[in-house]
Design a protein around this motif. Structure first.
Motif, PDB file in Angstrom:
ATOM      1  N   ILE A 293       0.841  -1.206   0.000  1.00  0.00           N
ATOM      2  CA  ILE A 293       0.000   0.000   0.000  1.00  0.00           C
ATOM      3  C   ILE A 293       0.875   1.255   0.000  1.00  0.00           C
ATOM      4  CG2 ILE A 293      -1.639   1.369   1.359  1.00  0.00           C
ATOM      5  CD1 ILE A 293      -2.772  -1.311   2.428  1.00  0.00           C
ATOM      6  N   VAL A 294       1.772   1.366   0.977  1.00  0.00           N
ATOM      7  CA  VAL A 294       2.485   2.653   1.132  1.00  0.00           C
ATOM      8  C   VAL A 294       3.437   2.944  -0.034  1.00  0.00           C
ATOM      9  CG1 VAL A 294       2.272   2.658   3.662  1.00  0.00           C
ATOM     10  CG2 VAL A 294       4.324   1.685   2.617  1.00  0.00           C
ATOM     11  N   THR A 295       3.764   1.923  -0.828  1.00  0.00           N
ATOM     12  CA  THR A 295       4.661   2.159  -1.971  1.00  0.00           C
ATOM     13  C   THR A 295       3.892   2.179  -3.308  1.00  0.00           C
ATOM     14  OG1 THR A 295       5.091  -0.221  -2.125  1.00  0.00           O
ATOM     15  CG2 THR A 295       6.672   1.068  -0.834  1.00  0.00           C
ATOM     16  N   MET A 296       2.571   2.131  -3.255  1.00  0.00           N
ATOM     17  CA  MET A 296       1.789   2.033  -4.502  1.00  0.00           C
ATOM     18  C   MET A 296       1.895   3.331  -5.320  1.00  0.00           C
ATOM     19  SD  MET A 296      -2.264   1.370  -5.078  1.00  0.00           S
ATOM     20  CE  MET A 296      -2.424  -0.089  -4.094  1.00  0.00           C
ATOM     21  N   PRO A 297       2.443   3.247  -6.541  1.00  0.00           N
ATOM     22  CA  PRO A 297       2.614   4.463  -7.339  1.00  0.00           C
ATOM     23  C   PRO A 297       1.278   5.116  -7.686  1.00  0.00           C
ATOM     24  CG  PRO A 297       3.587   2.539  -8.429  1.00  0.00           C
ATOM     25  CD  PRO A 297       2.864   2.035  -7.233  1.00  0.00           C
ATOM     26  N   ASN A 298       1.276   6.417  -7.818  1.00  0.00           N
ATOM     27  CA  ASN A 298       0.109   7.256  -8.164  1.00  0.00           C
ATOM     28  C   ASN A 298      -0.917   7.380  -7.041  1.00  0.00           C
ATOM     29  OD1 ASN A 298       1.118   7.597 -10.774  1.00  0.00           O
ATOM     30  ND2 ASN A 298       0.160   5.673 -11.415  1.00  0.00           N
ATOM     31  N   TYR A 299      -0.963   6.416  -6.147  1.00  0.00           N
ATOM     32  CA  TYR A 299      -1.997   6.446  -5.112  1.00  0.00           C
ATOM     33  C   TYR A 299      -1.437   6.836  -3.739  1.00  0.00           C
ATOM     34  CZ  TYR A 299      -5.487   4.507  -8.240  1.00  0.00           C
ATOM     35  OH  TYR A 299      -6.392   4.341  -9.255  1.00  0.00           O
ATOM     36  N   PHE A 300      -0.355   6.155  -3.310  1.00  0.00           N
ATOM     37  CA  PHE A 300       0.091   6.349  -1.922  1.00  0.00           C
ATOM     38  C   PHE A 300       1.566   6.733  -1.766  1.00  0.00           C
ATOM     39  CE2 PHE A 300      -3.604   3.495  -1.623  1.00  0.00           C
ATOM     40  CZ  PHE A 300      -4.403   4.249  -0.770  1.00  0.00           C
ATOM     41  N   ASN A 301       2.393   6.419  -2.770  1.00  0.00           N
ATOM     42  CA  ASN A 301       3.843   6.575  -2.535  1.00  0.00           C
ATOM     43  C   ASN A 301       4.274   8.036  -2.354  1.00  0.00           C
ATOM     44  OD1 ASN A 301       3.497   7.193  -5.239  1.00  0.00           O
ATOM     45  ND2 ASN A 301       5.450   6.343  -5.865  1.00  0.00           N
ATOM     46  N   GLU A 302       3.465   8.979  -2.824  1.00  0.00           N
ATOM     47  CA  GLU A 302       3.841  10.392  -2.665  1.00  0.00           C
ATOM     48  C   GLU A 302       3.256  11.019  -1.406  1.00  0.00           C
ATOM     49  OE1 GLU A 302       3.492  12.899  -6.189  1.00  0.00           O
ATOM     50  OE2 GLU A 302       3.398  11.051  -7.348  1.00  0.00           O
ATOM     51  N   TYR A 303       2.668  10.181  -0.533  1.00  0.00           N
ATOM     52  CA  TYR A 303       2.023  10.698   0.685  1.00  0.00           C
ATOM     53  C   TYR A 303       2.551   9.970   1.909  1.00  0.00           C
ATOM     54  CZ  TYR A 303      -1.420  12.398  -2.646  1.00  0.00           C
ATOM     55  OH  TYR A 303      -2.033  13.019  -3.699  1.00  0.00           O
ATOM     56  N   ASP A 304       2.407  10.596   3.074  1.00  0.00           N
ATOM     57  CA  ASP A 304       2.584   9.852   4.310  1.00  0.00           C
ATOM     58  C   ASP A 304       1.279   9.107   4.543  1.00  0.00           C
ATOM     59  OD1 ASP A 304       5.125  10.758   4.692  1.00  0.00           O
ATOM     60  OD2 ASP A 304       4.517  12.499   5.871  1.00  0.00           O
ATOM     61  N   THR A 305       1.366   7.792   4.541  1.00  0.00           N
ATOM     62  CA  THR A 305       0.159   6.959   4.609  1.00  0.00           C
ATOM     63  C   THR A 305       0.204   6.088   5.860  1.00  0.00           C
ATOM     64  OG1 THR A 305       0.070   6.864   2.194  1.00  0.00           O
ATOM     65  CG2 THR A 305      -1.131   5.150   3.372  1.00  0.00           C
ATOM     66  N   THR A 306      -0.899   6.072   6.624  1.00  0.00           N
ATOM     67  CA  THR A 306      -0.977   5.127   7.735  1.00  0.00           C
ATOM     68  C   THR A 306      -2.012   4.061   7.393  1.00  0.00           C
ATOM     69  OG1 THR A 306      -2.552   6.567   8.815  1.00  0.00           O
ATOM     70  CG2 THR A 306      -0.283   6.707   9.594  1.00  0.00           C
ATOM     71  N   VAL A 307      -1.743   2.849   7.840  1.00  0.00           N
ATOM     72  CA  VAL A 307      -2.651   1.738   7.537  1.00  0.00           C
ATOM     73  C   VAL A 307      -3.086   1.100   8.857  1.00  0.00           C
ATOM     74  CG1 VAL A 307      -2.913  -0.451   6.311  1.00  0.00           C
ATOM     75  CG2 VAL A 307      -1.390   1.302   5.387  1.00  0.00           C
ATOM     76  N   ASN A 308      -4.401   0.991   9.052  1.00  0.00           N
ATOM     77  CA  ASN A 308      -4.946   0.343  10.245  1.00  0.00           C
ATOM     78  C   ASN A 308      -5.687  -0.915   9.826  1.00  0.00           C
ATOM     79  OD1 ASN A 308      -4.555   2.765  12.146  1.00  0.00           O
ATOM     80  ND2 ASN A 308      -5.710   3.639  10.448  1.00  0.00           N
ATOM     81  N   VAL A 309      -5.331  -2.036  10.461  1.00  0.00           N
ATOM     82  CA  VAL A 309      -6.035  -3.292  10.160  1.00  0.00           C
ATOM     83  C   VAL A 309      -7.174  -3.430  11.163  1.00  0.00           C
ATOM     84  CG1 VAL A 309      -5.807  -5.793   9.975  1.00  0.00           C
ATOM     85  CG2 VAL A 309      -3.902  -4.325   9.287  1.00  0.00           C
ATOM     86  N   ILE A 310      -8.391  -3.544  10.658  1.00  0.00           N
ATOM     87  CA  ILE A 310      -9.555  -3.652  11.546  1.00  0.00           C
ATOM     88  C   ILE A 310     -10.454  -4.810  11.090  1.00  0.00           C
ATOM     89  CG2 ILE A 310      -9.540  -1.191  12.174  1.00  0.00           C
ATOM     90  CD1 ILE A 310     -11.807  -0.756  10.165  1.00  0.00           C
ATOM     91  N   THR A 311     -11.505  -5.045  11.866  1.00  0.00           N
ATOM     92  CA  THR A 311     -12.422  -6.129  11.489  1.00  0.00           C
ATOM     93  C   THR A 311     -13.514  -5.588  10.566  1.00  0.00           C
ATOM     94  OG1 THR A 311     -13.895  -5.654  13.321  1.00  0.00           O
ATOM     95  CG2 THR A 311     -12.121  -7.254  13.744  1.00  0.00           C
ATOM     96  N   GLN A 312     -14.192  -6.492   9.878  1.00  0.00           N
ATOM     97  CA  GLN A 312     -15.295  -6.095   8.998  1.00  0.00           C
ATOM     98  C   GLN A 312     -16.385  -5.369   9.801  1.00  0.00           C
ATOM     99  OE1 GLN A 312     -15.365  -6.978   5.438  1.00  0.00           O
ATOM    100  NE2 GLN A 312     -16.884  -5.354   5.463  1.00  0.00           N
ATOM    101  N   GLU A 313     -16.625  -5.852  11.039  1.00  0.00           N
ATOM    102  CA  GLU A 313     -17.666  -5.232  11.872  1.00  0.00           C
ATOM    103  C   GLU A 313     -17.311  -3.782  12.173  1.00  0.00           C
ATOM    104  OE1 GLU A 313     -16.208  -8.353  12.872  1.00  0.00           O
ATOM    105  OE2 GLU A 313     -17.796  -9.161  11.605  1.00  0.00           O
ATOM    106  N   GLU A 314     -16.014  -3.566  12.514  1.00  0.00           N
ATOM    107  CA  GLU A 314     -15.583  -2.190  12.801  1.00  0.00           C
ATOM    108  C   GLU A 314     -15.714  -1.305  11.566  1.00  0.00           C
ATOM    109  OE1 GLU A 314     -12.036  -2.090  16.017  1.00  0.00           O
ATOM    110  OE2 GLU A 314     -11.740  -3.532  14.390  1.00  0.00           O
ATOM    111  N   LEU A 315     -15.360  -1.862  10.422  1.00  0.00           N
ATOM    112  CA  LEU A 315     -15.439  -1.095   9.166  1.00  0.00           C
ATOM    113  C   LEU A 315     -16.888  -0.682   8.904  1.00  0.00           C
ATOM    114  CD1 LEU A 315     -13.409  -0.296   6.784  1.00  0.00           C
ATOM    115  CD2 LEU A 315     -14.604  -2.046   5.504  1.00  0.00           C
ATOM    116  N   GLU A 316     -17.795  -1.649   9.053  1.00  0.00           N
ATOM    117  CA  GLU A 316     -19.221  -1.376   8.790  1.00  0.00           C
ATOM    118  C   GLU A 316     -19.743  -0.319   9.764  1.00  0.00           C
ATOM    119  OE1 GLU A 316     -20.831  -2.624   6.268  1.00  0.00           O
ATOM    120  OE2 GLU A 316     -19.299  -4.094   5.684  1.00  0.00           O
ATOM    121  N   LYS A 317     -19.378  -0.477  11.050  1.00  0.00           N
ATOM    122  CA  LYS A 317     -19.957   0.375  12.103  1.00  0.00           C
ATOM    123  C   LYS A 317     -19.361   1.791  12.073  1.00  0.00           C
ATOM    124  CE  LYS A 317     -20.418   0.402  17.121  1.00  0.00           C
ATOM    125  NZ  LYS A 317     -19.185   0.605  17.855  1.00  0.00           N
TER     126      LYS A 317
END
Ligand code: NDP
Length: 324
Positions: A215-239
Motif C-alpha cells: 500500500i504505502v509504496t503504490m505508485p500514483n496512489y500512496f507513494n507520494e504521501y505519508d500513509t498510515t494503515v490500520n487493520v480492523i475487522t469487517q464489523e468495525e469497518l461497517e460500524k
C-alpha cells in the motif's frame, strides 16, 4: 415543473432521488438502469430499463446522468445528448476538455443542452478558483481535500490481493493551511498538503506486513504521501466507516492587492454525504439546463459558463431583493 430522469442508480442516482424531493420545481419521471429493473430497489421512484428511455422522450426535460466517470459517462453522455438535454458529473479532470468538445459538437448538431462536470470538484471548487484568481491576480491558489473518503483510493486498496474490504480517508494538513493564511510563501510538495489514512480488513491468512508495504509504496496512489494503515475487522469497518460518505475541502487563495495588504479567499465545504451534496448540485444545474434549452442556447456548458441566477428557483427580481 422540470421533469427529470435519473440515468443510473448508484450513490449519485439515490442522491438525485432525494434532492428532487427538496425542491418545488422539479419532479422525477423515473429511474433508468442498465440492469434488470426488477433487481434495482429504488426509494420512491419507478425503475425502468434503459431501453424504455427513448419512449418517454416527450415526458422528460432533463436526464441527470449518474454513471461513473471512468467508463459510463464517456459513452452515455454523448449517446443521450443526441436526444435529451443532459447534466453529468464527469470528474476525470484531465479529460474534461476532450469530453466537452465531443458533447458540444453533439449538442449543437442535435439542438440539445448539456452541462458537464457538475458537482463540487469539478464544480463549485472550479467556480471559486475562477473567482479568486480573477479578483486577486497577484496571488496563489491551493486546493485541499478532506477530511473525507476517496472512492478511487478505497477501490485501489480493495483490488490488492489479501484485502477483503477497505476505506481510505484523505486528510488535509491544517498546519500548512494556517501558515498559508498568515501569508507564508511555501513551496509545497504533494506530501506536504495531505496525508492518507487507510482502514483495511484482511482475508484469512493474508500477509499483513507485505500488504502494508504494497500500500504505502503504490505508485500514483500512496507513494507520494505519508500513509498510515490500520487493520480492523469487517464489523468495525461497517460500524465506524461505512455509514456515511463524508468529504469536503477548501479552495484557498492568498493574494496581495497592494504591497501592504494581503487578502484571503477561503471557500470550504464540510459534507456529511459526498453523493447527496453532489446530487443536489446536479439538480440545481438541471434547472439551468432546462432554462438554456427553453432559450434554445444549444451546446455544452460547464459550471464556469452558467450565471448563478440560472440555477436558482427564484426570479431575478426576488434574487435582487433577497440576495444582493
Ligand atoms: P456508483 O458506482 O455508485 O454508480 C455508478 C453506476 O454504476 C450507476 O449509475 C449504476 O448504473 C451502476 N451501479 C450502481 N450500483 C450498482 C450495483 N450494485 N451493481 C451493478 N451496477 C451498479 O458511482 P457514484 O454514484 O458513487 O459516482 C458516480 C460518479 O460521480 C463517479 O464516478 C464520480 O466521477 C462522480 N462524482 C463527481 C463529483 C464531483 O464533485 N464532480 C463528486 C462525487 C462523484 P446502472 O443503474 O445503469 O447499472
Amino acid at each position: 415543473m422540470i421533469r427529470i430522469a435519473i440515468i443510473g442508480y448508484g450513490n449519485l442516482g439515490r442522491g438525485v432521488e432525494t434532492a428532487i424531493k427538496k425542491t418545488d420545481d422539479t419532479e422525477l419521471v423515473g429511474i433508468f438502469t442498465r440492469r434488470d429493473p426488477l433487481t434495482v430497489k429504488a426509494k420512491a421512484g419507478k425503475v425502468y430499463s434503459m431501453a424504455d428511455l427513448y419512449d418517454k422522450k416527450n415526458e422528460i426535460d432533463v436526464c441527470i446522468l449518474c454513471g461513473g466517470s471512468a467508463t459510463d459517462l464517456p459513452v452515455q453522455t454523448p449517446e443521450l445528448t443526441k436526444i435529451f438535454n443532459t447534466v453529468d458529473s464527469f470528474d476525470t479532470h484531465a479529460k474534461i476538455p476532450e469530453h466537452y468538445s465531443v458533447i458540444d459538437d453533439t449538442a449543437k448538431k442535435n439542438s440539445t443542452v448539456s452541462i458537464i462536470s457538475v458537482g463540487w470538484d469539478p464544480g463549485l471548487f472550479s467556480i471559486n478558483r475562477a473567482y479568486a484568481e480573477s479578483i486577486l491576480p497577484d496571488g496563489e491558489t491551493v486546493t485541499f481535500w478532506g477530511k473525507g473518503v476517496s472512492q478511487g483510493h478505497s477501490d485501489a486498496l480493495r483490488r490488492i490481493d489479501g484485502i477483503k474490504d477497505a476505506i481510505q480517508y484523505t486528510i488535509p494538513n491544517n498546519d500548512i493551511i494556517d501558515r498559508l493564511k498568515v501569508g507564508e510563501h511555501l513551496e509545497l510538495s504533494t506530501r506536504d498538503k495531505h496525508t492518507r489514512e487507510c482502514f483495511i480488513v484482511l482475508e484469512d491468512g493474508a500477509d499483513e506486513a507485505a500488504i502494508i508495504e504494497k500500500i504505502v509504496t503504490m505508485p500514483n496512489y500512496f507513494n507520494e504521501y505519508d500513509t498510515t494503515v490500520n487493520v480492523i475487522t469487517q464489523e468495525e469497518l461497517e460500524k465506524n466507516h461505512k455509514q456515511k460518505m463524508p468529504h469536503g475541502g477548501k479552495v484557498l487563495r492568498v493574494g496581495q492587492t497592494s504591497k501592504q495588504n494581503k487578502e484571503i479567499y477561503d471557500f470550504s465545504l464540510a459534507l456529511d454525504s459526498n453523493p447527496e451534496f453532489t446530487s443536489s448540485t446536479l439538480v440545481a444545474y438541471a434547472r439551468a439546463c432546462a432554462r438554456l434549452a427553453e432559450e434554445k442556447k444549444y451546446g455544452a456548458y460547464t459550471v464556469l459558463d452558467i450565471a448563478p441566477s440560472y440555477i436558482s428557483p427564484k426570479s431575478g427580481a426576488d434574487l435582487r431583493k433577497e440576495l444582493l
